[in-house]
Write a protein that holds these residues in place. Structure first.
Motif, PDB file in Angstrom:
ATOM      1  N   LEU A  60      -2.936 -29.493 -13.918  1.00 54.96           N
ATOM      2  CA  LEU A  60      -3.306 -29.405 -12.501  1.00 54.96           C
ATOM      3  C   LEU A  60      -3.509 -30.793 -11.903  1.00 54.96           C
ATOM      4  O   LEU A  60      -3.100 -31.057 -10.759  1.00 54.96           O
ATOM      5  N   GLU A  61      -4.149 -31.684 -12.648  1.00 53.83           N
ATOM      6  CA  GLU A  61      -4.352 -33.054 -12.153  1.00 53.83           C
ATOM      7  C   GLU A  61      -3.019 -33.764 -11.922  1.00 53.83           C
ATOM      8  O   GLU A  61      -2.856 -34.489 -10.945  1.00 53.83           O
ATOM      9  N   LYS A  62      -2.043 -33.515 -12.812  1.00 50.03           N
ATOM     10  CA  LYS A  62      -0.709 -34.103 -12.639  1.00 50.03           C
ATOM     11  C   LYS A  62      -0.043 -33.519 -11.397  1.00 50.03           C
ATOM     12  O   LYS A  62       0.574 -34.240 -10.604  1.00 50.03           O
ATOM     13  N   GLN A  63      -0.163 -32.213 -11.207  1.00 46.22           N
ATOM     14  CA  GLN A  63       0.432 -31.578 -10.032  1.00 46.22           C
ATOM     15  C   GLN A  63      -0.212 -32.078  -8.738  1.00 46.22           C
ATOM     16  O   GLN A  63       0.476 -32.285  -7.727  1.00 46.22           O
ATOM     17  N   ILE A  64      -1.514 -32.299  -8.759  1.00 45.25           N
ATOM     18  CA  ILE A  64      -2.210 -32.848  -7.577  1.00 45.25           C
ATOM     19  C   ILE A  64      -1.710 -34.259  -7.293  1.00 45.25           C
ATOM     20  O   ILE A  64      -1.415 -34.620  -6.145  1.00 45.25           O
ATOM     21  N   ALA A  65      -1.579 -35.075  -8.344  1.00 39.06           N
ATOM     22  CA  ALA A  65      -1.074 -36.445  -8.176  1.00 39.06           C
ATOM     23  C   ALA A  65       0.365 -36.422  -7.651  1.00 39.06           C
ATOM     24  O   ALA A  65       0.723 -37.227  -6.770  1.00 39.06           O
ATOM     25  N   ASP A  66       1.201 -35.502  -8.148  1.00 39.82           N
ATOM     26  CA  ASP A  66       2.580 -35.373  -7.660  1.00 39.82           C
ATOM     27  C   ASP A  66       2.600 -35.023  -6.180  1.00 39.82           C
ATOM     28  O   ASP A  66       3.383 -35.577  -5.407  1.00 39.82           O
ATOM     29  N   GLN A  67       1.731 -34.103  -5.784  1.00 39.01           N
ATOM     30  CA  GLN A  67       1.666 -33.708  -4.369  1.00 39.01           C
ATOM     31  C   GLN A  67       1.289 -34.902  -3.493  1.00 39.01           C
ATOM     32  O   GLN A  67       1.868 -35.100  -2.423  1.00 39.01           O
ATOM     33  N   GLU A  68       0.318 -35.687  -3.954  1.00 42.56           N
ATOM     34  CA  GLU A  68      -0.094 -36.872  -3.198  1.00 42.56           C
ATOM     35  C   GLU A  68       1.056 -37.874  -3.103  1.00 42.56           C
ATOM     36  O   GLU A  68       1.278 -38.494  -2.058  1.00 42.56           O
ATOM     37  N   PHE A  69       1.810 -38.022  -4.200  1.00 45.96           N
ATOM     38  CA  PHE A  69       2.957 -38.933  -4.215  1.00 45.96           C
ATOM     39  C   PHE A  69       4.035 -38.459  -3.228  1.00 45.96           C
ATOM     40  O   PHE A  69       4.580 -39.252  -2.453  1.00 45.96           O
ATOM     41  N   TYR A  70       4.347 -37.149  -3.246  1.00 46.93           N
ATOM     42  CA  TYR A  70       5.352 -36.613  -2.320  1.00 46.93           C
ATOM     43  C   TYR A  70       4.927 -36.817  -0.872  1.00 46.93           C
ATOM     44  O   TYR A  70       5.738 -37.171  -0.022  1.00 46.93           O
ATOM     45  N   MET A  71       3.655 -36.619  -0.597  1.00 43.45           N
ATOM     46  CA  MET A  71       3.162 -36.797   0.779  1.00 43.45           C
ATOM     47  C   MET A  71       3.233 -38.260   1.183  1.00 43.45           C
ATOM     48  O   MET A  71       3.588 -38.584   2.322  1.00 43.45           O
ATOM     49  N   SER A  72       2.941 -39.147   0.249  1.00 48.09           N
ATOM     50  CA  SER A  72       3.030 -40.577   0.515  1.00 48.09           C
ATOM     51  C   SER A  72       4.471 -40.970   0.861  1.00 48.09           C
ATOM     52  O   SER A  72       4.714 -41.735   1.804  1.00 48.09           O
ATOM     53  N   ARG A  73       5.432 -40.423   0.099  1.00 50.22           N
ATOM     54  CA  ARG A  73       6.858 -40.699   0.374  1.00 50.22           C
ATOM     55  C   ARG A  73       7.261 -40.151   1.732  1.00 50.22           C
ATOM     56  O   ARG A  73       7.989 -40.796   2.484  1.00 50.22           O
ATOM     57  N   ALA A  74       6.778 -38.958   2.065  1.00 46.68           N
ATOM     58  CA  ALA A  74       7.102 -38.355   3.366  1.00 46.68           C
ATOM     59  C   ALA A  74       6.551 -39.210   4.502  1.00 46.68           C
ATOM     60  O   ALA A  74       7.227 -39.403   5.526  1.00 46.68           O
ATOM     61  N   ARG A  75       5.344 -39.757   4.329  1.00 46.88           N
ATOM     62  CA  ARG A  75       4.765 -40.637   5.353  1.00 46.88           C
ATOM     63  C   ARG A  75       5.636 -41.882   5.556  1.00 46.88           C
ATOM     64  O   ARG A  75       5.891 -42.304   6.687  1.00 46.88           O
ATOM     65  N   LYS A  76       6.078 -42.474   4.432  1.00 52.83           N
ATOM     66  CA  LYS A  76       6.932 -43.673   4.531  1.00 52.83           C
ATOM     67  C   LYS A  76       8.231 -43.356   5.241  1.00 52.83           C
ATOM     68  O   LYS A  76       8.699 -44.136   6.097  1.00 52.83           O
ATOM     69  N   LEU A  77       8.843 -42.208   4.906  1.00 52.07           N
ATOM     70  CA  LEU A  77      10.088 -41.812   5.565  1.00 52.07           C
ATOM     71  C   LEU A  77       9.872 -41.572   7.056  1.00 52.07           C
ATOM     72  O   LEU A  77      10.716 -41.914   7.874  1.00 52.07           O
ATOM     73  N   PHE A  78       8.728 -41.014   7.391  1.00 54.23           N
ATOM     74  CA  PHE A  78       8.420 -40.768   8.800  1.00 54.23           C
ATOM     75  C   PHE A  78       8.223 -42.089   9.541  1.00 54.23           C
ATOM     76  O   PHE A  78       8.747 -42.278  10.649  1.00 54.23           O
ATOM     77  N   VAL A  79       7.505 -43.022   8.932  1.00 57.40           N
ATOM     78  CA  VAL A  79       7.264 -44.325   9.550  1.00 57.40           C
ATOM     79  C   VAL A  79       8.576 -45.081   9.735  1.00 57.40           C
ATOM     80  O   VAL A  79       8.783 -45.770  10.745  1.00 57.40           O
ATOM     81  N   LEU A  80       9.493 -44.939   8.773  1.00 55.90           N
ATOM     82  CA  LEU A  80      10.784 -45.624   8.843  1.00 55.90           C
ATOM     83  C   LEU A  80      11.797 -44.875   9.705  1.00 55.90           C
ATOM     84  O   LEU A  80      12.961 -45.244   9.763  1.00 55.90           O
ATOM     85  N   ASP A  81      11.344 -43.821  10.362  1.00 59.79           N
ATOM     86  CA  ASP A  81      12.193 -43.000  11.233  1.00 59.79           C
ATOM     87  C   ASP A  81      13.335 -42.314  10.479  1.00 59.79           C
ATOM     88  O   ASP A  81      14.399 -42.056  11.044  1.00 59.79           O
ATOM     89  N   LYS A  82      13.121 -41.991   9.219  1.00 57.62           N
ATOM     90  CA  LYS A  82      14.144 -41.320   8.413  1.00 57.62           C
ATOM     91  C   LYS A  82      14.029 -39.796   8.546  1.00 57.62           C
ATOM     92  O   LYS A  82      14.985 -39.092   8.248  1.00 57.62           O
ATOM     93  N   ILE A  83      12.819 -39.301   8.907  1.00 58.63           N
ATOM     94  CA  ILE A  83      12.660 -37.862   9.160  1.00 58.63           C
ATOM     95  C   ILE A  83      11.995 -37.673  10.516  1.00 58.63           C
ATOM     96  O   ILE A  83      11.250 -38.535  10.998  1.00 58.63           O
ATOM     97  N   LYS A  84      12.278 -36.525  11.120  1.00 54.18           N
ATOM     98  CA  LYS A  84      11.749 -36.224  12.456  1.00 54.18           C
ATOM     99  C   LYS A  84      10.281 -35.819  12.360  1.00 54.18           C
ATOM    100  O   LYS A  84       9.799 -35.373  11.317  1.00 54.18           O
ATOM    101  N   SER A  85       9.609 -35.919  13.476  1.00 53.57           N
ATOM    102  CA  SER A  85       8.184 -35.576  13.566  1.00 53.57           C
ATOM    103  C   SER A  85       7.942 -34.126  13.176  1.00 53.57           C
ATOM    104  O   SER A  85       6.993 -33.814  12.457  1.00 53.57           O
ATOM    105  N   GLU A  86       8.808 -33.232  13.622  1.00 55.18           N
ATOM    106  CA  GLU A  86       8.662 -31.808  13.325  1.00 55.18           C
ATOM    107  C   GLU A  86       8.797 -31.559  11.820  1.00 55.18           C
ATOM    108  O   GLU A  86       8.017 -30.794  11.235  1.00 55.18           O
ATOM    109  N   ASP A  87       9.756 -32.230  11.185  1.00 54.48           N
ATOM    110  CA  ASP A  87       9.941 -32.081   9.741  1.00 54.48           C
ATOM    111  C   ASP A  87       8.722 -32.627   8.976  1.00 54.48           C
ATOM    112  O   ASP A  87       8.277 -32.019   7.998  1.00 54.48           O
ATOM    113  N   PHE A  88       8.232 -33.761   9.446  1.00 58.27           N
ATOM    114  CA  PHE A  88       7.054 -34.347   8.790  1.00 58.27           C
ATOM    115  C   PHE A  88       5.848 -33.408   8.894  1.00 58.27           C
ATOM    116  O   PHE A  88       5.120 -33.207   7.924  1.00 58.27           O
ATOM    117  N   ASN A  89       5.645 -32.816  10.081  1.00 61.78           N
ATOM    118  CA  ASN A  89       4.522 -31.888  10.263  1.00 61.78           C
ATOM    119  C   ASN A  89       4.647 -30.672   9.350  1.00 61.78           C
ATOM    120  O   ASN A  89       3.654 -30.197   8.791  1.00 61.78           O
TER     121      ASN A  89
END
Length: 196
Positions: free
Chosen positions: A80-109
């Motif tokens: 479970l701790e690994k899965q929680i860390a993975d989720q945090e990592f995926y969200m961090s990547r999504a934030r970076k993609l959103f900041v770099l304008d690689k994904i739309k606001s609606e997709d990020f939400n």
């Protein structure tokens, strides 16, 4: 002093109510309830488990094989701790993609909402496993010959548990100073010993 049952009553003082135990038939004797309760707590702490019961408890703990259960729960907790860390990592990547304008606001939400739901479920499961592990850890504390504090936490019990114990180990006598003696029921006297 008259061998009748004691009842509880309250006397209204200037700022608060005071609890007393008094005779149920009207004899004049009465005791401050706080004194009697405190004396009971002190006396109940003097009981310990008999040596035979200590050995039996240890055998039961070994028979239940709590160590295996604990290892299973620890594995599940690490997963479970690994899965929680993975989720945090995926969200961090999504934030970076959103900041770099690689994904739309609606997709990020949408990603963020899904992340929050999954993360809440994982954290809930993690909390449940942690509670189970804490219970097992308490079971793993071996009962040994020095286990003299069987009722040490009496004052922290809820009122129903206290009543249950008092029913089984009632005061047998209360002298005029409020000192009491306790008498365990026949069944309990087989597993409890009075600390000397």
């Amino acid at each position: 002093s008259c061998d009748r049952t004691l009842r509880e009553s309250y006397s209204q003082g200037r700022y608060k109510k005071y609890a007393y135990y008094h005779c149920s038939e009207g004899c004049r004797i009465r005791f401050n309830a706080n004194l009697i309760n405190s004396n009971y707590e002190n006396k109940i702490r003097e009981f310990k488990l008999s040596p035979a019961v200590v050995e039996l408890f240890n055998m039961i703990l070994e028979d239940v094989n709590v160590n295996t259960m604990r290892e299973d729960h620890l594995r599940e907790k690490r997963l479970l701790e690994k899965q929680i860390a993975d989720q945090e990592f995926y969200m961090s990547r999504a934030r970076k993609l959103f900041v770099l304008d690689k994904i739309k606001s609606e997709d990020f939400n949408n990603i963020r909402e899904e992340h929050q739901v999954v993360l809440a479920d994982l954290k809930d499961e993690w909390a449940k496993i942690t509670v189970k592990l804490n219970c097992i850890d308490k079971q793993l504390i071996k009962v040994d010959k020095t286990f003299l504090k069987f009722f040490a936490g009496f004052e922290d019990l809820d009122i129903n548990d206290k009543k249950l114990i008092i029913d089984r180990i009632p005061p047998s006598t209360i002298n005029t100073n409020g000192a009491i003696t306790l008498e365990a029921s026949t069944a309990l006297s087989k597993i409890l010993a009075f600390r000397k």
